[in-house]
Scaffold this motif. Sequence first.
Motif, mmCIF file in Angstrom:
data_model
loop_
_atom_site.group_PDB
_atom_site.id
_atom_site.type_symbol
_atom_site.label_atom_id
_atom_site.label_comp_id
_atom_site.label_asym_id
_atom_site.label_seq_id
_atom_site.Cartn_x
_atom_site.Cartn_y
_atom_site.Cartn_z
ATOM 1 N N ASN A 154 76.227 -1.705 3.763
ATOM 2 C CA ASN A 154 76.657 -0.673 2.813
ATOM 3 C C ASN A 154 76.633 -1.166 1.377
ATOM 4 O OD1 ASN A 154 79.111 -2.189 2.565
ATOM 5 N ND2 ASN A 154 79.881 -1.156 4.393
ATOM 6 N N GLY A 155 75.993 -2.314 1.155
ATOM 7 C CA GLY A 155 75.809 -2.795 -0.200
ATOM 8 C C GLY A 155 76.914 -3.673 -0.733
ATOM 9 N N ARG A 156 77.905 -3.949 0.084
ATOM 10 C CA ARG A 156 78.987 -4.823 -0.378
ATOM 11 C C ARG A 156 78.492 -6.269 -0.424
ATOM 12 N NH1 ARG A 156 85.317 -4.769 1.430
ATOM 13 N NH2 ARG A 156 85.947 -6.669 0.335
ATOM 14 N N VAL A 157 78.881 -6.984 -1.462
ATOM 15 C CA VAL A 157 78.465 -8.376 -1.636
ATOM 16 C C VAL A 157 79.706 -9.252 -1.781
ATOM 17 C CG1 VAL A 157 77.182 -10.007 -3.070
ATOM 18 C CG2 VAL A 157 76.330 -7.667 -2.761
ATOM 19 N N GLU A 158 79.808 -10.267 -0.947
ATOM 20 C CA GLU A 158 80.890 -11.238 -1.041
ATOM 21 C C GLU A 158 80.285 -12.617 -1.287
ATOM 22 O OE1 GLU A 158 84.244 -10.852 -0.859
ATOM 23 O OE2 GLU A 158 84.008 -8.665 -0.755
ATOM 24 N N GLN A 159 80.841 -13.346 -2.237
ATOM 25 C CA GLN A 159 80.327 -14.681 -2.568
ATOM 26 C C GLN A 159 81.431 -15.726 -2.416
ATOM 27 O OE1 GLN A 159 78.194 -14.946 -6.291
ATOM 28 N NE2 GLN A 159 77.524 -12.815 -6.188
ATOM 29 N N ARG A 160 81.090 -16.836 -1.817
ATOM 30 C CA ARG A 160 82.001 -17.958 -1.679
ATOM 31 C C ARG A 160 81.253 -19.242 -2.037
ATOM 32 N NH1 ARG A 160 84.470 -14.018 -1.325
ATOM 33 N NH2 ARG A 160 86.121 -13.412 0.158
ATOM 34 N N THR A 161 81.936 -20.162 -2.680
ATOM 35 C CA THR A 161 81.330 -21.447 -3.028
ATOM 36 C C THR A 161 81.907 -22.538 -2.144
ATOM 37 O OG1 THR A 161 81.008 -20.766 -5.326
ATOM 38 C CG2 THR A 161 80.929 -23.124 -4.863
ATOM 39 N N LEU A 162 81.030 -23.272 -1.503
ATOM 40 C CA LEU A 162 81.421 -24.326 -0.567
ATOM 41 C C LEU A 162 81.206 -25.690 -1.225
ATOM 42 C CD1 LEU A 162 82.249 -25.036 2.367
ATOM 43 C CD2 LEU A 162 79.821 -24.986 2.955
ATOM 44 N N GLU A 163 82.259 -26.495 -1.258
ATOM 45 C CA GLU A 163 82.145 -27.845 -1.804
ATOM 46 C C GLU A 163 81.739 -28.807 -0.698
ATOM 47 O OE1 GLU A 163 84.648 -31.078 -4.513
ATOM 48 O OE2 GLU A 163 85.520 -29.121 -3.989
ATOM 49 N N LEU A 164 80.700 -29.602 -0.950
ATOM 50 C CA LEU A 164 80.141 -30.500 0.059
ATOM 51 C C LEU A 164 80.500 -31.951 -0.252
ATOM 52 C CD1 LEU A 164 76.573 -28.895 0.165
ATOM 53 C CD2 LEU A 164 78.554 -28.322 1.605
ATOM 54 N N ALA A 165 80.351 -32.799 0.772
ATOM 55 C CA ALA A 165 80.629 -34.228 0.594
ATOM 56 C C ALA A 165 79.523 -34.916 -0.196
ATOM 57 C CB ALA A 165 80.800 -34.901 1.951
ATOM 58 N N GLY A 166 78.323 -34.360 -0.151
ATOM 59 C CA GLY A 166 77.187 -34.942 -0.865
ATOM 60 C C GLY A 166 76.117 -33.897 -1.066
ATOM 61 N N PRO A 167 74.969 -34.283 -1.647
ATOM 62 C CA PRO A 167 73.885 -33.319 -1.882
ATOM 63 C C PRO A 167 73.403 -32.703 -0.569
ATOM 64 C CG PRO A 167 73.509 -35.353 -3.091
ATOM 65 C CD PRO A 167 74.645 -35.628 -2.144
ATOM 66 N N PRO A 168 73.235 -31.385 -0.508
ATOM 67 C CA PRO A 168 72.767 -30.739 0.722
ATOM 68 C C PRO A 168 71.283 -31.007 0.951
ATOM 69 C CG PRO A 168 72.949 -29.121 -1.018
ATOM 70 C CD PRO A 168 73.493 -30.392 -1.578
ATOM 71 N N ASP A 169 70.917 -31.136 2.218
ATOM 72 C CA ASP A 169 69.511 -31.266 2.594
ATOM 73 C C ASP A 169 68.895 -29.874 2.508
ATOM 74 O OD1 ASP A 169 67.104 -31.227 4.134
ATOM 75 O OD2 ASP A 169 67.724 -33.100 5.096
ATOM 76 N N GLU A 170 67.966 -29.677 1.577
ATOM 77 C CA GLU A 170 67.405 -28.339 1.363
ATOM 78 C C GLU A 170 66.665 -27.825 2.588
ATOM 79 O OE1 GLU A 170 65.242 -27.845 -2.212
ATOM 80 O OE2 GLU A 170 66.842 -28.607 -3.503
ATOM 81 N N GLY A 171 66.066 -28.712 3.349
ATOM 82 C CA GLY A 171 65.389 -28.296 4.574
ATOM 83 C C GLY A 171 66.371 -27.757 5.593
ATOM 84 N N VAL A 172 67.515 -28.430 5.732
ATOM 85 C CA VAL A 172 68.553 -27.960 6.659
ATOM 86 C C VAL A 172 69.118 -26.630 6.174
ATOM 87 C CG1 VAL A 172 70.826 -28.469 7.635
ATOM 88 C CG2 VAL A 172 69.131 -30.295 7.396
ATOM 89 N N VAL A 173 69.347 -26.529 4.885
ATOM 90 C CA VAL A 173 69.867 -25.282 4.317
ATOM 91 C C VAL A 173 68.901 -24.131 4.590
ATOM 92 C CG1 VAL A 173 70.424 -24.065 2.170
ATOM 93 C CG2 VAL A 173 71.246 -26.402 2.532
ATOM 94 N N ALA A 174 67.594 -24.379 4.419
ATOM 95 C CA ALA A 174 66.593 -23.336 4.662
ATOM 96 C C ALA A 174 66.584 -22.914 6.130
ATOM 97 C CB ALA A 174 65.214 -23.841 4.249
ATOM 98 N N ARG A 175 66.645 -23.909 7.067
ATOM 99 C CA ARG A 175 66.655 -23.574 8.500
ATOM 100 C C ARG A 175 67.923 -22.821 8.880
ATOM 101 N NH1 ARG A 175 66.837 -27.053 12.408
ATOM 102 N NH2 ARG A 175 67.441 -28.913 11.249
ATOM 103 N N LEU A 176 69.049 -23.236 8.308
ATOM 104 C CA LEU A 176 70.314 -22.562 8.601
ATOM 105 C C LEU A 176 70.284 -21.123 8.104
ATOM 106 C CD1 LEU A 176 73.196 -22.535 9.608
ATOM 107 C CD2 LEU A 176 73.908 -23.632 7.469
ATOM 108 N N ARG A 177 69.713 -20.917 6.915
ATOM 109 C CA ARG A 177 69.595 -19.560 6.363
ATOM 110 C C ARG A 177 68.787 -18.674 7.309
ATOM 111 N NH1 ARG A 177 66.557 -20.659 2.313
ATOM 112 N NH2 ARG A 177 68.237 -21.137 0.818
#
Length: 339
Positions: A154-177
């Motif tokens: 229905n067009g609702r958008v919720e945003q949350r910011t997650l603090e990580l222990a270190g730099p995220p692996d962009e490949g893992v982030v892409a697969r998770l997405r």
Amino acid sequence: MSDDRKLDVLRAIVEDYVATREPVGSRALAERHALGVSPATIRNDMAALEESGYIAQPHTSAGRVPTDKGYRLFVDRLAGVKPLSGPERRAIQSFLDEAVDLDDVVDRAVRLLAQLTQQVAVVQYPSLRRSALRHLELVPVGERHLLVVIITDNGRVEQRTLELAGPPDEGVVARLRVRLNVAAAGHRLADLDEVLSALPDAFAPEDEALVKSVVGIVEETLAEDSEERIVLAGTANLVRGGMDFSHSISPVLEALEEQVVLLRLLAEMSEDAAAVSMRIGRETQHEGLVETSFVTTGYGADGTAVARIGSIGPLRMDYPGTMASVRAVARYLSRILAG
């Protein structure tokens, strides 16, 4: 009450009182309405209505006014909802079609309904728990943060910011997405627990912490009370019509400021079987609203109500007109969300 003639008299009293703000007498009813009986018969019918608690005499030598019970019977026996005119319907559609996002849609809808009814309009934001997931986006922000964006059908958008222990692996982030969207898109948000809980097992052990963090923040967002947000417009309309309130407008305004009161009423009315729900006077169960009526209906895509929209006005409101306006705006709001 089974006597159709007495119901006709009650309907005439309600219509005249709404139109004139003056107590209604038998002679006026005989002159203005084709009731087919004499003023004496109308007086007898009015006496019976008063004895049954449907009308009351505000002071000696005055005509009669409807009671909460009388308004309720009038509303329950309405033959139909007064339709809006073609120009009114086109104006609603044109105004809402210009909205650019959900916030704009809600803002336009509440202002439009207040203008149509000349009362207070209330729009509840769509509930996350009743919505379906359209898309979930993961966006790395800097070296140690991940932005999680939840977009509903229905067009609702919720945003949350997650603090990580270190730099995220962009490949893992892409697969998770990808996995999140394949597994969850189109599902009701309230039914995603099982889908989300299985995701960490699909990733390597060293990536489980990131996956579990993302899953956790999504679940946390969905578990929040997402029906807290309501928008009001048109409070000034009640102030301008303050003569409809016997003492002061202040209790009404104070009640409107207590969003928990409106949220409770909206939750109760969402359980009603009627397409258009109503609370009249003391049915609101709030002292500040005893001289008001609240008319609401649900809206949402695919015929499923995800929130409610409504109008609050004095007991002496145009019930058929208010019901028509609420239903019309809700219908166009649903079409936009479905688009």
